[in-house]
Design an enzyme around this catalytic site. Structure first.
Site, PDB file in Angstrom:
ATOM      1  N   LYS A 130     -13.300  -1.392   5.623  1.00  0.00           N
ATOM      2  CA  LYS A 130     -13.803  -2.305   4.587  1.00  0.00           C
ATOM      3  C   LYS A 130     -14.796  -3.308   5.154  1.00  0.00           C
ATOM      4  O   LYS A 130     -15.855  -3.535   4.582  1.00  0.00           O
ATOM      5  CB  LYS A 130     -12.658  -3.092   3.932  1.00  0.00           C
ATOM      6  CG  LYS A 130     -11.353  -2.377   3.835  1.00  0.00           C
ATOM      7  CD  LYS A 130     -11.323  -1.417   2.687  1.00  0.00           C
ATOM      8  CE  LYS A 130     -10.145  -0.492   2.864  1.00  0.00           C
ATOM      9  NZ  LYS A 130      -9.597   0.006   1.636  1.00  0.00           N
ATOM     10  N   ASP A 147      -0.461  -4.879   9.546  1.00  0.00           N
ATOM     11  CA  ASP A 147      -1.466  -3.895   9.119  1.00  0.00           C
ATOM     12  C   ASP A 147      -2.678  -4.667   8.600  1.00  0.00           C
ATOM     13  O   ASP A 147      -2.655  -5.210   7.493  1.00  0.00           O
ATOM     14  CB  ASP A 147      -0.889  -2.985   8.027  1.00  0.00           C
ATOM     15  CG  ASP A 147      -1.922  -1.965   7.557  1.00  0.00           C
ATOM     16  OD1 ASP A 147      -2.976  -1.820   8.214  1.00  0.00           O
ATOM     17  OD2 ASP A 147      -1.675  -1.306   6.537  1.00  0.00           O
ATOM     18  N   TRP A 160       0.877  -1.178   0.000  1.00  0.00           N
ATOM     19  CA  TRP A 160       0.000   0.000   0.000  1.00  0.00           C
ATOM     20  C   TRP A 160       0.911   1.224   0.000  1.00  0.00           C
ATOM     21  O   TRP A 160       1.759   1.369   0.888  1.00  0.00           O
ATOM     22  CB  TRP A 160      -0.869  -0.035   1.259  1.00  0.00           C
ATOM     23  CG  TRP A 160      -1.817   1.091   1.428  1.00  0.00           C
ATOM     24  CD1 TRP A 160      -2.654   1.625   0.479  1.00  0.00           C
ATOM     25  CD2 TRP A 160      -2.060   1.838   2.628  1.00  0.00           C
ATOM     26  NE1 TRP A 160      -3.399   2.635   1.018  1.00  0.00           N
ATOM     27  CE2 TRP A 160      -3.057   2.790   2.348  1.00  0.00           C
ATOM     28  CE3 TRP A 160      -1.547   1.780   3.919  1.00  0.00           C
ATOM     29  CZ2 TRP A 160      -3.544   3.683   3.291  1.00  0.00           C
ATOM     30  CZ3 TRP A 160      -2.029   2.655   4.873  1.00  0.00           C
ATOM     31  CH2 TRP A 160      -3.017   3.604   4.551  1.00  0.00           C
TER      32      TRP A 160
HETATM   33  N1  PGU Z   1      -3.737  -0.482   5.186  1.00  0.00           N
HETATM   34  C1  PGU Z   1      -3.955  -1.059   4.001  1.00  0.00           C
HETATM   35  C2  PGU Z   1      -3.149  -2.240   3.621  1.00  0.00           C
HETATM   36  C3  PGU Z   1      -4.948  -0.547   3.140  1.00  0.00           C
HETATM   37  O1  PGU Z   1      -5.154  -1.137   1.974  1.00  0.00           O
HETATM   38  C4  PGU Z   1      -5.681   0.591   3.529  1.00  0.00           C
HETATM   39  C5  PGU Z   1      -6.713   1.189   2.631  1.00  0.00           C
HETATM   40  C6  PGU Z   1      -5.421   1.131   4.795  1.00  0.00           C
HETATM   41  C7  PGU Z   1      -4.446   0.565   5.598  1.00  0.00           C
HETATM   42  C8  PGU Z   1      -6.131   2.333   5.329  1.00  0.00           C
HETATM   43  O2  PGU Z   1      -7.453   2.179   5.479  1.00  0.00           O
HETATM   44  P1  PGU Z   1      -8.348   3.169   6.338  1.00  0.00           P
HETATM   45  O3  PGU Z   1      -9.378   3.694   5.412  1.00  0.00           O
HETATM   46  O4  PGU Z   1      -7.469   4.261   6.854  1.00  0.00           O
HETATM   47  O5  PGU Z   1      -8.884   2.328   7.412  1.00  0.00           O
HETATM   48  N2  PGU Z   1      -6.447   1.142   1.269  1.00  0.00           N
HETATM   49  C9  PGU Z   1      -7.483   1.388   0.274  1.00  0.00           C
HETATM   50  C10 PGU Z   1      -8.258   2.668   0.519  1.00  0.00           C
HETATM   51  C11 PGU Z   1      -7.730   3.920  -0.011  1.00  0.00           C
HETATM   52  C12 PGU Z   1      -6.471   4.381   0.666  1.00  0.00           C
HETATM   53  O6  PGU Z   1      -5.410   4.307   0.012  1.00  0.00           O
HETATM   54  O7  PGU Z   1      -6.525   4.790   1.817  1.00  0.00           O
HETATM   55  C13 PGU Z   1      -6.889   1.272  -1.115  1.00  0.00           C
HETATM   56  O8  PGU Z   1      -7.654   1.401  -2.082  1.00  0.00           O
HETATM   57  O9  PGU Z   1      -5.695   0.991  -1.251  1.00  0.00           O
END
Ligand code: PGU
Length: 461
Positions: free
Chosen positions: A304, A268, A187
């Site tokens: 999610k 995470d 990410w």
């Molecule tokens: N950690 C990982 C591995 C993630 O994929 C995401 C969200 C988060 C933490 C953070 O999520 P929170 O919304 O703060 O609980 N990834 C999604 C959402 C968009 C983003 O980048 O925040 C994504 O599409 O990669």
């Protein structure tokens, strides 16, 4: 892999950086410049200097727009009726619409009808009924770490806030190797979060481009070669962006290496319940590490699995190893986390945590939540099957088994950046440049269109 202290996503970004369109037309430019000349004669001397700011461009350079949120903006601005959003990892129903979980609607109803609720501040560590159930959800109600009082939990601004709090804690207190090893790819925000608190990131190999599966060899070798006591960031399930997870046996091997090297694991967890549809199964890797007695950190997002994206419900947990001083250690850690929290956000927001807490604390609602999770993960799995079989029917060059082998919210398609950009320009399909698609963006109405668009760019590039 040299550590990098600059944010990797900044380099890979660039969906469409907005540039200001201040160029005046040639007919008006001469009169404009005359006016500005006159103005500069009339103005006090200081205003003729180029800039009086403390933040000139060499100090505060223009940053690129966030790739993912930029993509979301571009998608919203696209007026084509065919447009498809496969960018951000957010669940959509079969009509392509955001889905408010039925159990969340019920919890919301309960909260609205509760005359005792008010808008007072939460405690610094958040709502206790929420954080304690969050810990049980992740580690299991019978977890040795919870029973022995070796865990502390603090409510955060969703998963991002939890990763950040953990990063801040490590930046202040971790005395091992301060380089954080993250998967390649990961990410993108991981790099920024750690780098922003002064912890450099380095990458361990993760994705095997040939098999479109896990590069377990590369991963284990890198962890063996990393300096002792490095921080290792791990995705417990539904890896973002690849959808590729280690098997439980591979997790056991990873745990053995991490133990041998005295590395420090930081999980995470953003997709518990999303990978397999089963909350317990998706927590297996974490629970294994806890059973093995590791000291570890864990960031937990409810964005999610509850569909509470914008409500920012999350939790940060720290567990220390068993031993005579464990309870005292965890109390010290908790006390410092409270200081960090107080200076960052003072206390966390209520609404999302109240929703999640209502469900987590009520066995009937909990069971209904599990059904909602099965609905989401089941629809994603059926889209995986459909996409693979459509590409195979079309005879699209390449192999497509990885679409069904991968798990969770995302699929790492293997499409090149050029193909991704053609899909955007020619077919109004929005996905990240690395070829990741959010599977939930597919539905029974648009999957044919997508498969044909992919077929076209693969056969003509
Ligand atoms: N950690 C990982 C591995 C993630 O994929 C995401 C969200 C988060 C933490 C953070 O999520 P929170 O919304 O703060 O609980 N990834 C999604 C959402 C968009 C983003 O980048 O925040 C994504 O599409 O990669």
């Amino acid at each position: 892999m040299p550590p990098s202290s600059t944010a990797a996503p900044a380099r890979t970004s660039n969906i469409s950086t907005t540039t200001s369109s201040s160029t005046a037309s040639s007919s008006s430019s001469s009169s404009l410049s005359r006016i500005s000349n006159i103005a500069s004669h009339l103005a006090p001397a200081s205003s003729t200097m180029a800039s009086t700011t403390n933040f000139p461009a060499d100090v505060v350079p223009q940053a690129p727009e966030d790739p993912l949120f930029g993509l979301m903006r571009a998608f919203r601005a696209d007026e084509s009726p065919d447009k498809m959003d496969l960018g951000i990892g957010a669940y959509r129903d079969d009509n392509g619409k955001p889905w408010v979980l039925p159990v969340v609607k019920k919890a919301d109803e309960i909260l609205r009808n509760n005359p005792d609720l008010n808008h007072e501040y939460a405690p610094i560590a958040g709502i206790q009924a929420f954080t304690s159930k969050s810990a049980e959800l992740m580690f299991g109600a019978d977890s040795p770490a919870l029973k022995e009082g070796r865990a502390t939990s603090i409510q955060t601004i969703s998963g991002t806030g939890a990763v950040h709090l953990g990063a801040l804690f490590l930046a202040k207190f971790y005395k091992g190797n301060r380089t954080v090893y993250v998967s390649n790819p990961t990410w993108a925000n991981h790099h920024q979060i750690f780098n922003n608190v002064g912890l450099p990131t380095a990458q361990y190999p993760y994705f095997d481009k040939k098999t479109k599966g896990l590069d377990f060899e590369g991963m284990t070798q890198a962890l063996r070669e990393a300096p002792d006591r490095s921080v290792v960031l791990l995705h417990p399930c539904a890896h973002n962006p690849t959808g590729v997870d280690p098997t439980l046996d591979q997790w056991k091997e990873l745990a053995a290496i991490i133990r041998q090297k005295n590395h420090f694991p930081f999980f995470d967890s953003a997709y518990q319940g999303f990978a397999s549809g089963n909350l317990v199964r998706d927590a297996a890797a974490v629970r294994y590490f806890v059973e093995q007695g590791f000291e570890l950190l864990l960031a937990q997002s409810f964005a999610k699995n509850f569909g509470l994206y914008g409500e920012r419900a999350g939790c940060f947990h720290a567990i220390t190893s068993p031993g005579p001083g464990a309870a005292e250690t965890i109390a010290r850690i908790a006390s410092q986390l409270a200081i960090l929290q107080r200076s960052e956000i003072s206390n966390p927001p209520l609404y999302g945590a109240r929703i999640a807490s209502t469900v987590l604390n009520d066995p009937k609602l909990f069971a209904e939540w599990e059904e909602n999770l099965a609905t989401m993960s089941g629809r994603i799995i059926s889209m995986r099957k459909a996409l693979r079989s459509k590409l195979e029917e079309l005879g699209t060059p390449g192999t497509w088994n990885h679409i069904t082998d991968q798990i969770g919210m995302f699929s790492f398609t293997g499409l090149t950046e050029e193909q991704v950009l053609r899909l955007r320009n020619e077919a109004h399909v929005y996905m990240t440049k690395n070829g990741r698609i959010s599977m939930a963006g597919l539905n029974t109405k648009n999957i044919d269109y997508f498969a044909k668009a992919v077929h076209k760019v693969v056969t003509t590039s």
